[in-house]
Design an enzyme around this catalytic site. Structure first.
Site, PDB file in Angstrom:
ATOM      1  N   HIS A   1       0.819  -1.211   0.000  1.00 55.99           N
ATOM      2  CA  HIS A   1       0.000   0.000   0.000  1.00 55.99           C
ATOM      3  C   HIS A   1       0.852   1.259   0.000  1.00 55.99           C
ATOM      4  O   HIS A   1       0.474   2.268  -0.586  1.00 55.99           O
ATOM      5  CB  HIS A   1      -0.960  -0.024   1.183  1.00 55.99           C
ATOM      6  CG  HIS A   1      -2.073  -1.008   0.994  1.00 55.99           C
ATOM      7  ND1 HIS A   1      -2.095  -2.235   1.585  1.00 55.99           N
ATOM      8  CD2 HIS A   1      -3.164  -0.941   0.207  1.00 55.99           C
ATOM      9  CE1 HIS A   1      -3.164  -2.888   1.193  1.00 55.99           C
ATOM     10  NE2 HIS A   1      -3.833  -2.130   0.366  1.00 55.99           N
TER      11      HIS A   1
ATOM     12  N   ARG B   1     -11.021   5.180  -2.755  1.00 52.05           N
ATOM     13  CA  ARG B   1     -10.724   4.319  -1.608  1.00 52.05           C
ATOM     14  C   ARG B   1     -11.247   5.001  -0.340  1.00 52.05           C
ATOM     15  O   ARG B   1     -10.546   5.805   0.278  1.00 52.05           O
ATOM     16  CB  ARG B   1      -9.215   4.086  -1.504  1.00 52.05           C
ATOM     17  CG  ARG B   1      -8.587   3.456  -2.749  1.00 52.05           C
ATOM     18  CD  ARG B   1      -7.099   3.286  -2.534  1.00 52.05           C
ATOM     19  NE  ARG B   1      -6.440   2.585  -3.619  1.00 52.05           N
ATOM     20  CZ  ARG B   1      -5.697   3.165  -4.546  1.00 52.05           C
ATOM     21  NH1 ARG B   1      -5.527   4.470  -4.537  1.00 52.05           N
ATOM     22  NH2 ARG B   1      -5.123   2.445  -5.499  1.00 52.05           N
TER      23      ARG B   1
ATOM     24  N   ARG C   1     -15.596   2.695  -3.701  1.00 50.13           N
ATOM     25  CA  ARG C   1     -15.405   1.365  -3.111  1.00 50.13           C
ATOM     26  C   ARG C   1     -15.734   1.475  -1.631  1.00 50.13           C
ATOM     27  O   ARG C   1     -15.203   2.343  -0.943  1.00 50.13           O
ATOM     28  CB  ARG C   1     -13.968   0.886  -3.303  1.00 50.13           C
ATOM     29  CG  ARG C   1     -13.730  -0.528  -2.769  1.00 50.13           C
ATOM     30  CD  ARG C   1     -12.304  -0.992  -2.993  1.00 50.13           C
ATOM     31  NE  ARG C   1     -11.359  -0.267  -2.161  1.00 50.13           N
ATOM     32  CZ  ARG C   1     -10.023  -0.385  -2.250  1.00 50.13           C
ATOM     33  NH1 ARG C   1      -9.507  -1.204  -3.147  1.00 50.13           N
ATOM     34  NH2 ARG C   1      -9.222   0.298  -1.467  1.00 50.13           N
TER      35      ARG C   1
ATOM     36  N   GLU D   1     -10.891  -9.933  -6.906  1.00 50.84           N
ATOM     37  CA  GLU D   1      -9.520  -9.958  -6.402  1.00 50.84           C
ATOM     38  C   GLU D   1      -9.133 -11.292  -5.765  1.00 50.84           C
ATOM     39  O   GLU D   1      -8.109 -11.374  -5.080  1.00 50.84           O
ATOM     40  CB  GLU D   1      -9.295  -8.807  -5.410  1.00 50.84           C
ATOM     41  CG  GLU D   1     -10.339  -8.662  -4.337  1.00 50.84           C
ATOM     42  CD  GLU D   1     -10.246  -7.317  -3.625  1.00 50.84           C
ATOM     43  OE1 GLU D   1      -9.156  -6.730  -3.560  1.00 50.84           O
ATOM     44  OE2 GLU D   1     -11.287  -6.852  -3.119  1.00 50.84           O
TER      45      GLU D   1
ATOM     46  N   ASN E   1      -3.706  -6.496  -7.782  1.00 54.69           N
ATOM     47  CA  ASN E   1      -2.720  -6.611  -6.692  1.00 54.69           C
ATOM     48  C   ASN E   1      -3.069  -7.784  -5.778  1.00 54.69           C
ATOM     49  O   ASN E   1      -2.247  -8.657  -5.500  1.00 54.69           O
ATOM     50  CB  ASN E   1      -2.678  -5.320  -5.869  1.00 54.69           C
ATOM     51  CG  ASN E   1      -2.497  -4.088  -6.730  1.00 54.69           C
ATOM     52  OD1 ASN E   1      -1.950  -4.187  -7.805  1.00 54.69           O
ATOM     53  ND2 ASN E   1      -2.964  -2.962  -6.261  1.00 54.69           N
ATOM     54  N   ASP E   2      -4.315  -7.796  -5.307  1.00 54.11           N
ATOM     55  CA  ASP E   2      -4.722  -8.898  -4.433  1.00 54.11           C
ATOM     56  C   ASP E   2      -4.988 -10.172  -5.224  1.00 54.11           C
ATOM     57  O   ASP E   2      -4.772 -11.280  -4.711  1.00 54.11           O
ATOM     58  CB  ASP E   2      -5.966  -8.497  -3.633  1.00 54.11           C
ATOM     59  CG  ASP E   2      -5.595  -7.713  -2.370  1.00 54.11           C
ATOM     60  OD1 ASP E   2      -4.519  -7.991  -1.801  1.00 54.11           O
ATOM     61  OD2 ASP E   2      -6.346  -6.823  -1.957  1.00 54.11           O
TER      62      ASP E   2
ATOM     63  N   ARG F   1       1.983  -9.841  -0.929  1.00 52.67           N
ATOM     64  CA  ARG F   1       2.310  -8.727  -1.819  1.00 52.67           C
ATOM     65  C   ARG F   1       3.291  -7.740  -1.192  1.00 52.67           C
ATOM     66  O   ARG F   1       3.883  -6.934  -1.891  1.00 52.67           O
ATOM     67  CB  ARG F   1       1.023  -7.988  -2.230  1.00 52.67           C
ATOM     68  CG  ARG F   1       0.259  -7.446  -1.062  1.00 52.67           C
ATOM     69  CD  ARG F   1      -1.109  -6.955  -1.436  1.00 52.67           C
ATOM     70  NE  ARG F   1      -1.086  -5.607  -1.976  1.00 52.67           N
ATOM     71  CZ  ARG F   1      -2.171  -4.877  -2.190  1.00 52.67           C
ATOM     72  NH1 ARG F   1      -3.373  -5.404  -1.962  1.00 52.67           N
ATOM     73  NH2 ARG F   1      -2.094  -3.663  -2.651  1.00 52.67           N
TER      74      ARG F   1
END
Length: 567
Positions: A188, A295, A331, A429, A452-453, A463
């Site tokens: 992140h 986000r 989201r 994801e 990413n996930d 990650r």
């Protein structure tokens, strides 16, 4: 001297070194002789004044309406609490404690009392009180840090690690670069640095002993090198590189006001990934079609209290106003894993990446979830909103989500509060979400792939672990297969499919992704013009041919070579 690291946000940065460390305090619990108690009282009062002075000075550099300013204001109010001050002085006098031990005890007692209250807002203040107590102990021990808010010179931050919450509090106008010892390409911190356009390298094994605070540094996040006390000729060379980079970025401005359309006329939706209102005000600067990922958990990372429904409603309405009718994709709270929030009492889990995170967390805390849903439903009365849910794996979770939405709608009707219609989607994801997509698509208006996930869970590779970065890159034949399955299922159901993972922010990957049939890409603001240029300079027919060839590759190296050789 130079040290290398993994580039996660490109660019050149000049600045002085500043280590972000978390001080550890040794406390002496032995009784203080009576003759030395007045000295301890004086140490406490002077430390209190020093901390208040530092906080007051920090406020002078901040907007009084900002959340940082209000956080500091809350700390100052606590430090002015006469009852609390009297308790510390009493503990020194009657229990013969040192000033630092008295502060630790009194602040810990105050925090425990807050934590035991039924009111969650007050209970969540407990950690703030503990943190403030630790800073006061630092002041007593003569180790009060300078405070990031006081930075006046371009600074390159060096740290072991940086949490999303710590990143949110950085004075970004003074932070020219970031160098961390840990972290991976899709951690992140890496994502936040890229989104903010701050040059950054991770997995850089610097020795703090040889780089004191204030040391001149140049971060070359194009080659992945950190230069310590650079020689004049090195500085001159890097200055030339910096000017070239600035000229290249200036040239990209020609794409700002043109649509993201290939040379053979294929139009691609190009959205921005953002985490706050300030980012949204820059959407038009880069010619984005709107927000593809907002986000919302980031609004909790730098506040000690949960924003209520009204505060969230106002924020979403402000965002709609700033966007002026452009797409706004929200989201819902993606809490858990490595996103620890100061305003929530999150349980410690043995394996948080596989635990209570994403929509699992919000479904486990329905009151928190309903507050956000109500705010979004009401905001949708003032503009179009697409709502998507993170970490959804199966249709049963959608059943629970839509039941809560219906409950919120019924309550709003009873209260005669207006609300609007939403478009609904999920972030794909996990491999389970891909395999279960067919059962969920009839209830969805769109899906967005979170690579990413998806990579983390498909490859069983953390990650954030730098040791795995080389062997488990963001794109592999397996991930390509999962993206292809998602696109084909969504298209067969007539559902729009987007990709909001970091993969979309790589201009080199754009031809492949568009060639695979993705309708829309959502990328970091700092990368948006480069991605748009990659779309405008290509042809869909060639993109499709590249995707066809890429899908035939069995090895990561073959896939990378295929992408590298594309022209």
């Amino acid at each position: 001297m130079s040290i290398t690291g993994i580039i996660v946000s490109s660019g050149i940065a000049f600045g002085q070194a500043l280590h972000l460390t978390h001080a550890e305090h040794h406390l002496d619990y032995r009784p203080i002789p009576l003759s030395r108690l007045p000295q301890q009282q004086t140490k406490f009062v002077k430390a209190l004044q020093a901390l208040q002075q530092q906080l007051n000075h920090s406020q002078t550099k901040l907007d009084p309406q900002s959340e940082n300013y209000q956080l500091i204001e809350a700390d100052l109010l606590l430090l002015e609490d006469e009852e609390l001050i009297a308790q510390v002085k009493e503990a020194i006098r009657t229990l013969q404690l040192s000033a630092s031990v008295a502060v630790e005890r009194v602040f810990a007692h105050q925090a425990n009392e807050l934590e035991s209250l039924d009111d969650p807002y007050l209970a969540n203040r407990a950690q703030d009180v503990r943190c403030l107590g630790q800073r006061l102990v630092s002041a007593i021990n003569g180790r009060l840090d300078q405070g990031l808010a006081q930075l006046t010179e371009p600074t390159i931050l060096l740290a072991q690690d940086l949490t999303p919450a710590e990143f949110a509090l950085l004075p970004k106008e003074q932070i020219s670069g970031i160098v961390l010892k840990t972290g991976g390409l899709t951690s992140h911190t890496a994502i936040l640095a890229r989104a903010a356009g701050i040059p950054a390298i991770l997995n850089c094994q610097f020795d703090a002993e040889f780089i004191p605070n204030g040391t001149p540094l140049v971060l070359d996040a194009l080659s992945g090198e950190l230069f310590v006390n650079p020689a004049p000729e090195q500085q001159a060379r890097l200055t030339v590189t910096l000017h070239h980079e600035q000229a290249r970025r200036a040239a990209l401005q020609t794409y700002r006001d043109v649509p993201a359309k290939t040379q053979d006329g294929h139009l691609v939706g190009l959205m921005a990934n953002v985490g706050n209102l300030n980012d949204i005000t820059h959407v038009s600067d880069v010619g984005a079609d709107g927000i593809g990922l907002f986000r919302t958990e980031f609004m909790l990372m730098h506040t000690s209290t949960l924003p209520d429904e009204k505060a969230q409603y106002n924020l979403y309405c402000e965002a709609l106003h700033a966007l002026g009718g452009k797409t706004f994709t929200i989201r819902t709270l993606d809490i858990g894993a490595d996103k620890e929030l100061p305003c929530l009492c999150q349980e410690v889990e043995d394996n948080p990446a596989l635990g209570l995170r994403g929509v699992r967390y919000t479904l486990a805390h329905p009151e928190l979830f309903k507050t956000q849903l109500r705010a979004i439903l009401r905001a949708a009365n003032h503009g179009p909103i697409r709502l998507m849910f993170p970490m959804v794996n199966q249709v049963e979770e959608l059943d629970q989500i839509f039941a809560l939405i219906a409950e919120c709608q019924d309550a709003l009707e009873e209260e005669e509060k207006g609300f609007g219609e939403l478009s609904y989607g999920i972030v794909v994801e996990t491999p389970a979400a891909v395999m279960n997509l067919a059962s969920m698509l009839p209830r969805l208006d769109f899906v967005s792939i979170g690579t990413n996930d998806l990579t983390q869970y498909a490859m069983a590779a953390d990650r954030t672990n730098p040791q795995l970065t080389r062997d488990y890159p963001s794109l592999s034949p397996a991930i390509l297969g999962l993206i292809k399955m998602t696109v084909e299922q969504a298209k067969a159901a007539g559902v729009k499919v987007s990709l909001c993972g970091e993969l979309a922010s790589s201009p080199q990957m754009v031809p492949l992704l568009i060639g695979m049939g993705l309708d829309e890409l959502s990328v970091n603001l700092s990368a948006l013009l480069e991605v748009k240029a990659a779309v405008c300079q290509g042809q869909l027919a060639k993109f499709s041919a590249l995707a066809h060839t890429a899908m035939q590759q069995n090895r990561i190296s073959e896939l990378q070579q295929c992408i590298t050789n594309y022209k």
